[in-house]
Design a protein around this motif. Structure first.
Motif, PDB file in Angstrom:
ATOM      1  N   VAL A 181      47.242  27.421  23.876  1.00 18.86           N
ATOM      2  CA  VAL A 181      45.954  26.843  24.258  1.00 18.86           C
ATOM      3  C   VAL A 181      46.120  25.347  24.465  1.00 18.86           C
ATOM      4  CG1 VAL A 181      44.623  28.602  23.037  1.00 18.86           C
ATOM      5  CG2 VAL A 181      45.334  26.537  21.831  1.00 18.86           C
ATOM      6  N   ALA A 182      45.077  24.710  25.010  1.00 17.52           N
ATOM      7  CA  ALA A 182      45.125  23.269  25.214  1.00 17.52           C
ATOM      8  C   ALA A 182      43.720  22.707  25.214  1.00 17.52           C
ATOM      9  CB  ALA A 182      45.822  22.925  26.532  1.00 17.52           C
ATOM     10  N   GLY A 183      43.590  21.459  24.753  1.00 18.36           N
ATOM     11  CA  GLY A 183      42.329  20.756  24.791  1.00 18.36           C
ATOM     12  C   GLY A 183      42.292  19.768  25.936  1.00 18.36           C
ATOM     13  N   VAL A 228      46.551  17.903  24.457  1.00 17.66           N
ATOM     14  CA  VAL A 228      47.345  18.494  23.380  1.00 17.66           C
ATOM     15  C   VAL A 228      47.441  19.999  23.606  1.00 17.66           C
ATOM     16  CG1 VAL A 228      47.504  18.927  20.897  1.00 17.66           C
ATOM     17  CG2 VAL A 228      46.724  16.695  21.740  1.00 17.66           C
ATOM     18  N   VAL A 229      48.672  20.496  23.704  1.00 18.48           N
ATOM     19  CA  VAL A 229      48.959  21.914  23.933  1.00 18.48           C
ATOM     20  C   VAL A 229      49.500  22.486  22.639  1.00 18.48           C
ATOM     21  CG1 VAL A 229      50.156  23.567  25.418  1.00 18.48           C
ATOM     22  CG2 VAL A 229      49.558  21.301  26.306  1.00 18.48           C
ATOM     23  N   THR A 230      49.005  23.671  22.252  1.00 20.16           N
ATOM     24  CA  THR A 230      49.358  24.249  20.951  1.00 20.16           C
ATOM     25  C   THR A 230      49.666  25.722  21.095  1.00 20.16           C
ATOM     26  OG1 THR A 230      47.815  22.709  19.898  1.00 20.16           O
ATOM     27  CG2 THR A 230      48.607  24.529  18.554  1.00 20.16           C
ATOM     28  N   SER A 231      50.693  26.166  20.369  1.00 16.69           N
ATOM     29  CA  SER A 231      51.009  27.587  20.252  1.00 16.69           C
ATOM     30  C   SER A 231      50.604  28.058  18.863  1.00 16.69           C
ATOM     31  CB  SER A 231      52.507  27.824  20.468  1.00 16.69           C
ATOM     32  OG  SER A 231      52.854  29.153  20.135  1.00 16.69           O
ATOM     33  N   LEU A 232      49.830  29.152  18.810  1.00 14.54           N
ATOM     34  CA  LEU A 232      49.318  29.668  17.544  1.00 14.54           C
ATOM     35  C   LEU A 232      49.698  31.130  17.381  1.00 14.54           C
ATOM     36  CD1 LEU A 232      45.677  28.277  17.921  1.00 14.54           C
ATOM     37  CD2 LEU A 232      47.494  27.273  16.527  1.00 14.54           C
ATOM     38  N   LEU A 233      50.110  31.514  16.179  1.00 17.59           N
ATOM     39  CA  LEU A 233      50.366  32.916  15.892  1.00 17.59           C
ATOM     40  C   LEU A 233      49.065  33.700  15.977  1.00 17.59           C
ATOM     41  CD1 LEU A 233      52.876  33.286  12.914  1.00 17.59           C
ATOM     42  CD2 LEU A 233      53.161  34.082  15.272  1.00 17.59           C
ATOM     43  N   ALA A 234      49.095  34.823  16.672  1.00 24.58           N
ATOM     44  CA  ALA A 234      47.876  35.611  16.836  1.00 24.58           C
ATOM     45  C   ALA A 234      47.388  36.202  15.523  1.00 24.58           C
ATOM     46  CB  ALA A 234      48.112  36.726  17.858  1.00 24.58           C
ATOM     47  N   THR A 235      48.295  36.504  14.626  1.00 25.84           N
ATOM     48  CA  THR A 235      47.911  37.181  13.391  1.00 25.84           C
ATOM     49  C   THR A 235      47.112  36.306  12.445  1.00 25.84           C
ATOM     50  OG1 THR A 235      50.097  36.619  12.510  1.00 25.84           O
ATOM     51  CG2 THR A 235      49.788  38.845  13.419  1.00 25.84           C
ATOM     52  N   GLN A 251      48.000  12.820  28.786  1.00 22.37           N
ATOM     53  CA  GLN A 251      46.934  12.646  29.766  1.00 22.37           C
ATOM     54  C   GLN A 251      45.914  13.766  29.604  1.00 22.37           C
ATOM     55  OE1 GLN A 251      48.211  12.033  33.885  1.00 22.37           O
ATOM     56  NE2 GLN A 251      50.277  11.559  33.165  1.00 22.37           N
ATOM     57  N   LYS A 252      44.700  13.518  30.069  1.00 25.65           N
ATOM     58  CA  LYS A 252      43.690  14.562  30.039  1.00 25.65           C
ATOM     59  C   LYS A 252      44.031  15.640  31.068  1.00 25.65           C
ATOM     60  CE  LYS A 252      39.918  11.845  28.140  1.00 25.65           C
ATOM     61  NZ  LYS A 252      38.497  11.446  28.258  1.00 25.65           N
ATOM     62  N   LEU A 253      43.573  16.863  30.787  1.00 29.21           N
ATOM     63  CA  LEU A 253      43.996  18.013  31.577  1.00 29.21           C
ATOM     64  C   LEU A 253      42.957  18.439  32.613  1.00 29.21           C
ATOM     65  CD1 LEU A 253      45.730  20.307  28.933  1.00 29.21           C
ATOM     66  CD2 LEU A 253      46.719  18.505  30.363  1.00 29.21           C
ATOM     67  N   ALA A 254      43.471  18.989  33.703  1.00 25.74           N
ATOM     68  CA  ALA A 254      42.639  19.597  34.737  1.00 25.74           C
ATOM     69  C   ALA A 254      42.851  21.099  34.820  1.00 25.74           C
ATOM     70  CB  ALA A 254      42.938  18.970  36.099  1.00 25.74           C
ATOM     71  N   ALA A 255      44.029  21.591  34.353  1.00 26.91           N
ATOM     72  CA  ALA A 255      44.345  23.018  34.463  1.00 26.91           C
ATOM     73  C   ALA A 255      45.369  23.408  33.414  1.00 26.91           C
ATOM     74  CB  ALA A 255      44.882  23.341  35.858  1.00 26.91           C
ATOM     75  N   GLY A 256      45.289  24.633  32.947  1.00 31.64           N
ATOM     76  CA  GLY A 256      46.243  25.182  31.981  1.00 31.64           C
ATOM     77  C   GLY A 256      45.556  26.255  31.152  1.00 31.64           C
TER      78      GLY A 256
END
Length: 378
Positions: free
Chosen positions: A72-74, A78-85, A97-102
């Protein structure tokens, strides 16, 4: 809402093409009173199993669900990988930088695009390369086969080597006079890259950037370019050989990807993508009336009118349940066979900002305030 030709003032001009956003066309629906929440006795159990937080989500976030992780990303980059469990972070990276897509991800590489049109690719949370693009991007990149594929707002398709950022090819085709500034369709089917170009799904050779087939989801009609605007919008549903998508304010339809031909199309308004499974395709219209179509032939299985004007997200079909979020942060659980509401869970009071996605029995939703809520129907 009815007079699309009168709302050109919110348009953006780029490279000779006029791009219209859904917001400029239809406003925020603020003048239309949303349906009151129905009195509900839960018919199934469900709960929030973990929570996390992003900065905020003020761009068209696409949550990547791959392997055992959500990526996910804000808006802050900041991009983050999280365990689904359990939601435990696996890695976190700030692209600066601020995001436009992802976010696009194959489990190893993750790709986002900044507001400055910079494509940034991460390898297990570490930035490996950046590439400035000449055209803005709103749709999340697709990462597959050690390649990164990008669909621009004017529907160019670019391919890069995921390892070093080397540009492999680009596909430019004669475009429509208008394109929609909303996340389009980009995905994969077997060894074919799938992109939305106008009202058509196009199968592309991912090694060469050449067209293998095209199939129309809608046949736009109208007296001017605005009325004929029918770009495909994400998310797209893939179920077996069927690829199903919405053409903006025009139609919902499915294409047989093995044969590259349209299977069915139904004229219906709406601005969000669709969800479904092997049996049904679900989508909301311009008034947030939900419809479930038979995936094989497009016949209507049911309609649900209890969420009208609640600014619904794209739906997710998970087992026997259809999940959809609304502008107040509620997630509604519907019976997939009848459309009747079975359960409602609250989040943080802000709008659900991305289509719900699932890994196993865990469903993740993101809100405008940056809340991440992992739900588990039982």
């Amino acid at each position: 809402m009815r007079a699309r030709s009168s709302v050109l003032t919110g348009a953006l001009v780029l490279a000779g093409s006029l791009m219209l956003s859904a917001c400029s066309l239809f406003g925020s629906n603020s003048a239309t009173k949303p349906a009151a929440l129905e009195q509900l006795t839960p018919a199934i159990a469900g709960r929030v199993v973990w929570e996390s937080r992003l900065d905020s989500v003020q761009f068209p976030l696409s949550i990547a669900a791959v392997g055992e992780q959500f990526v996910v990303a804000g808006s802050d980059g900041v991009v983050t990988s999280l365990l689904a469990t359990n939601g435990k972070p696996q890695w976190r990276a700030d692209v600066g930088q601020k995001l436009a897509a992802g976010v696009g991800s194959d489990g190893r590489f993750a790709a986002v695009v900044t507001r400055n049109s910079e494509l940034v690719v991460l390898d297990a949370g570490k930035t490996v390369w950046r590439k400035t693009l000449s055209t803005p991007v709103i749709a999340a990149p697709l990462v597959a086969g050690e390649r990164v594929f990008v669909l621009t707002v004017d529907r160019q398709v670019l391919a890069f080597d995921a390892l070093d950022g080397h540009k492999l090819w680009e596909m430019r085709r004669p475009g429509d006079a208008l394109t929609l500034a909303q996340a389009g369709v980009i995905g994969a089917y077997k060894d074919t890259l799938i992109v939305g170009q106008g009202p058509r799904l196009t199968g592309v050779d991912p090694l060469k950037g050449t067209v293998r087939w095209e199939a129309s989801v809608a046949n736009p009609r109208g007296t001017n370019e605005v009325e004929r605007l029918a770009d495909l919008v994400g998310p797209m549903l893939r179920s077996g050989e069927l690829l199903c998508a919405r053409a903006f304010q025009s139609a919902v339809g499915c294409v047989n990807a093995d044969r590259g031909v349209a299977q069915w199309s139904r004229n219906v308004g709406g601005i969000n993508g669709v969800g479904g499974d092997a049996k049904i395709v679900v989508g909301g219209d311009a008034s947030d009336r939900l419809t479930a179509w038979n995936a094989a032939n497009g016949e209507v299985n049911w309609t649900a009118e209890q969420f009208q004007n609640r600014r619904l997200s794209a739906p997710l079909v998970q087992g026997a349940t259809v999940l959809v979020g609304d502008f107040e942060g509620y997630v509604h659980f519907l019976n997939r066979d009848t459309g009747k509401t079975q359960l409602r869970l609250s989040t943080d009071g802000s709008a659900i900002a991305a289509a719900p996605v699932a890994l196993g029995t865990t469903v993740l939703v993101a809100t405008r305030k940056g809340g991440l809520f992992a739900l588990r129907p039982e």
